[in-house]
Design a protein around this motif. Structure first.
Motif, PDB file in Angstrom:
ATOM      1  N   TRP A 463     -77.447 -31.472  90.028  1.00 21.71           N
ATOM      2  CA  TRP A 463     -76.332 -31.645  88.937  1.00 21.71           C
ATOM      3  C   TRP A 463     -74.982 -32.001  89.529  1.00 21.71           C
ATOM      4  O   TRP A 463     -74.676 -31.159  90.767  1.00 21.71           O
ATOM      5  N   ALA A 467     -69.853 -31.618  86.257  1.00 20.98           N
ATOM      6  CA  ALA A 467     -70.325 -31.627  85.061  1.00 20.98           C
ATOM      7  C   ALA A 467     -70.373 -30.371  84.324  1.00 20.98           C
ATOM      8  O   ALA A 467     -70.429 -29.246  84.880  1.00 20.98           O
ATOM      9  N   ALA A 470     -73.019 -27.375  79.626  1.00 21.90           N
ATOM     10  CA  ALA A 470     -74.072 -27.950  78.349  1.00 21.90           C
ATOM     11  C   ALA A 470     -74.786 -29.214  78.580  1.00 21.90           C
ATOM     12  O   ALA A 470     -75.735 -29.231  78.069  1.00 21.90           O
ATOM     13  N   GLU A 471     -74.369 -30.049  79.488  1.00 17.99           N
ATOM     14  CA  GLU A 471     -75.353 -31.135  79.519  1.00 17.99           C
ATOM     15  C   GLU A 471     -76.455 -30.650  80.537  1.00 17.99           C
ATOM     16  O   GLU A 471     -77.514 -31.218  80.072  1.00 17.99           O
ATOM     17  N   LEU A 474     -78.696 -28.806  77.806  1.00 13.65           N
ATOM     18  CA  LEU A 474     -79.562 -29.732  77.007  1.00 13.65           C
ATOM     19  C   LEU A 474     -80.758 -30.221  77.566  1.00 13.65           C
ATOM     20  O   LEU A 474     -81.796 -30.370  76.929  1.00 13.65           O
ATOM     21  N   ARG A 475     -80.780 -30.465  78.778  1.00 14.69           N
ATOM     22  CA  ARG A 475     -82.079 -30.972  79.514  1.00 14.69           C
ATOM     23  C   ARG A 475     -82.987 -29.640  79.888  1.00 14.69           C
ATOM     24  O   ARG A 475     -84.254 -29.790  80.117  1.00 14.69           O
TER      25      ARG A 475
END
Length: 561
Positions: A463, A467, A470-471, A474-475
């Motif tokens: 990642w 970023a 939280a993103e 979510l995944r």
């Protein structure tokens, strides 16, 4: 030319939070039992026994009340005539020699009736929010018989036997914080007298000890009649309460990182403060030397049947001689003497001896360290919330700080993941099984933070560092607990064990001892790598003799004059 004294920093988590060191901790001034006895003496608590309705067979109930400045708490005790074949320390036991509840206030007859239908059943019963804890205990059969027989014959029990065993009864569980219907922690969290960690449970054990003393005297009188001797207070004082603790307690320190951090940080801050003392007075030096000698006497009473603890006791005995020789050659009054002592110990002593010294140097400095006890509870509920805006790079850096040692391990290698924690269906208690020998992997509990941190670290590598985490979550919601723990390290640097909790070499008794040392337990006696017996309150004054002069150092036996 004089030099300015330097404030000594707390020891690094990487040093302190290793399991072998945590498993070498000793009680100290901040231990929960000593916090309670100091408070009870300072506030002049009043104790009473409004009910003692027990027959000549040792069956019945009693009530012991402890009245502080604002509230009264009462132990409701039930004594049972337990057949020997039903006596077991295992959590699966269904009957005990005595069962207890700590009542919030003074119980009415209706309360006692309600408790009589439930408390003896323990897990199979239910208590209410009027109860703060639920517990049970079994007799130490041989010592119980010895004390009853000697008193009944008009004689005192053999003090050597008491020192060898340490208790007439041992608890096999002291449940609180909402279990089986008892009051949640939130009900008492703002009460000064029980706001500290486990203060309600420590009070329950203190009152249990009084009940056990009275019960053995009662049973001796039932057997011996008028010739029965009254138990000598100087002997009774060395009758503590035993405890058998198994794997049910081990996950606690993993599951409560902020609370455990607060315990460790308070102790480490206390040690750092004393190490920073520039010069010690003659009185402080003399007190330390006296406590050291008294501690040596206590350690001579420490027996164990487990090879690991036997080896540690041999090393500790050698450490005591090494310490004594060092003290005879060293001026303990000048040039930050306690810092010099701790630095010396790090290369001269075993971890057992190092941690004993770290506890002992606090004893002359109550005014400097006792106030830290107010910092040991966990009131930081906000830390449980995940900061979803934190950049991925920052999360990775936190993981590296707390689990750097774990990132290069092969977590699929058998030696690194040999064990798995799960919850038994029968008793809803934690267990530790062999991952590759038992069908337990599907039931594994999240009690391997190092492995989980390594997996999250690898997953985050794909990642963007900028970023928000939280993103990522979510995944990958499976990593939420790791991100939460990692962010908690901002306020809890001592919250993580720096060792593998599922490896082939893990010793769960190290986790048990770490927690029990903060209770104030002594004379740890492992019976396997998964459960341990201890003694609580041995040497403590009973209510009729409790005062400011004896409320604290009772854990160290007085030397013969």
């Amino acid at each position: 030319m004089t030099t300015t004294p330097q404030n000594v920093e707390r020891r690094e988590p990487a040093q302190v939070m290793r399991l072998s060191r945590l498993g070498s901790f000793h009680q100290c001034r901040l231990s929960f039992m000593r916090q309670l006895t100091r408070r009870m003496a300072a506030e002049k608590w009043v104790f009473s026994r409004p009910v003692f309705d027990i027959d000549t067979n040792g069956v019945g109930h009693a009530v012991y009340s402890a009245q502080g400045p604002d509230r009264t708490y009462s132990l409701v005790a039930f004594a049972h005539d337990l057949p020997p074949e039903q006596r077991s320390d295992r959590v699966i036991a269904e009957a005990w020699d005595a069962t207890f509840a700590l009542f919030d206030g003074v119980p009415s007859k209706d309360d006692i009736q309600r408790l009589s239908r439930n408390v003896p059943l323990q897990e199979a019963g239910r208590v209410s929010e009027s109860e703060l804890s639920l517990s049970r205990a079994n007799r130490s059969v041989r010592l119980w018989a010895h004390v009853v027989d000697r008193l009944a014959a008009g004689q005192q029990p053999d003090l050597a036997q008491i020192h060898k065993v340490g208790y007439l009864m041992r608890t096999t569980a002291v449940y609180g914080s909402g279990k089986f219907g008892a009051a949640d922690r939130e009900k008492i969290a703002d009460r000064p007298e029980v706001s500290g960690p486990f203060q309600a449970e420590m009070l329950s054990v203190y009152l249990t000890r009084i009940f056990v003393r009275d019960l053995v005297q009662h049973m001796a009188k039932a057997k011996g009649g008028e010739q029965t001797a009254q138990l000598d207070p100087n002997i009774a004082r060395w009758l503590g309460i035993g405890n058998s603790t198994g794997l049910g307690m081990a996950p606690f320190i993993v599951n409560h990182p902020i609370l455990f951090n607060n315990w460790i940080m308070a102790r480490e801050e206390a040690i750092a403060r004393v190490r920073s003392v520039e010069t010690a007075t003659d009185a402080e030096k003399a007190m330390f030397r006296e406590i050291f000698e008294r501690s040596k006497l206590s350690i001579t009473w420490w027996q164990s049947e487990h090879p690991i603890q036997i080896e540690k006791l041999v090393a500790l005995s050698a450490d005591l001689n090494t310490i004594a020789a060092y003290l005879d050659q060293t001026d303990l009054t000048k040039n930050q003497p306690w810092d010099q002592l701790i630095l010396w110990s790090q290369t001269a002593l075993s971890e057992e001896g190092q941690e004993l010294l770290a506890s002992l140097i606090l004893e002359p400095y109550g005014e400097l360290v006792d106030g830290l006890s107010s910092c040991m509870a966990d009131g930081n509920s906000a830390a449980f919330a995940i900061d979803g805006a934190m950049p991925v790079n920052q999360v990775r850096e936190l993981i590296r700080t707390n689990f750097g040692w774990a990132l290069d391990l092969d977590w699929y290698a058998a030696e690194h993941c040999a064990r798995a924690w799960y919850v038994s269906e029968e008793k809803l208690e934690p267990r530790l099984g062999e991952r590759f020998d038992e069908p337990i992997a599907d039931y594994e509990q999240p009690l391997a933070p190092a492995r989980d941190a390594a997996r999250a670290f690898d997953a985050l590598d794909n990642w963007s560092g900028e970023a928000p985490v939280a993103e990522f979550l979510l995944r990958h919601p499976e990593h939420r607990h790791t991100v939460r723990r990692t962010q908690m390290s901002h306020v809890a640097p001592y919250g993580e064990i720096r060792d593998n909790t599922i490896g082939a070499e893990v010793m769960p008794i190290d986790m048990l001892r770490a927690k029990l040392s903060f209770f104030g337990a002594t004379h740890f006696d492992p019976r396997s790598d998964r459960w341990v017996r201890i003694c609580m309150y041995a040497g403590a004054p009973y209510p009729e003799e409790l005062g400011p002069d004896n409320a604290d150092l009772w854990v160290y036996p007085e030397l013969a004059q």
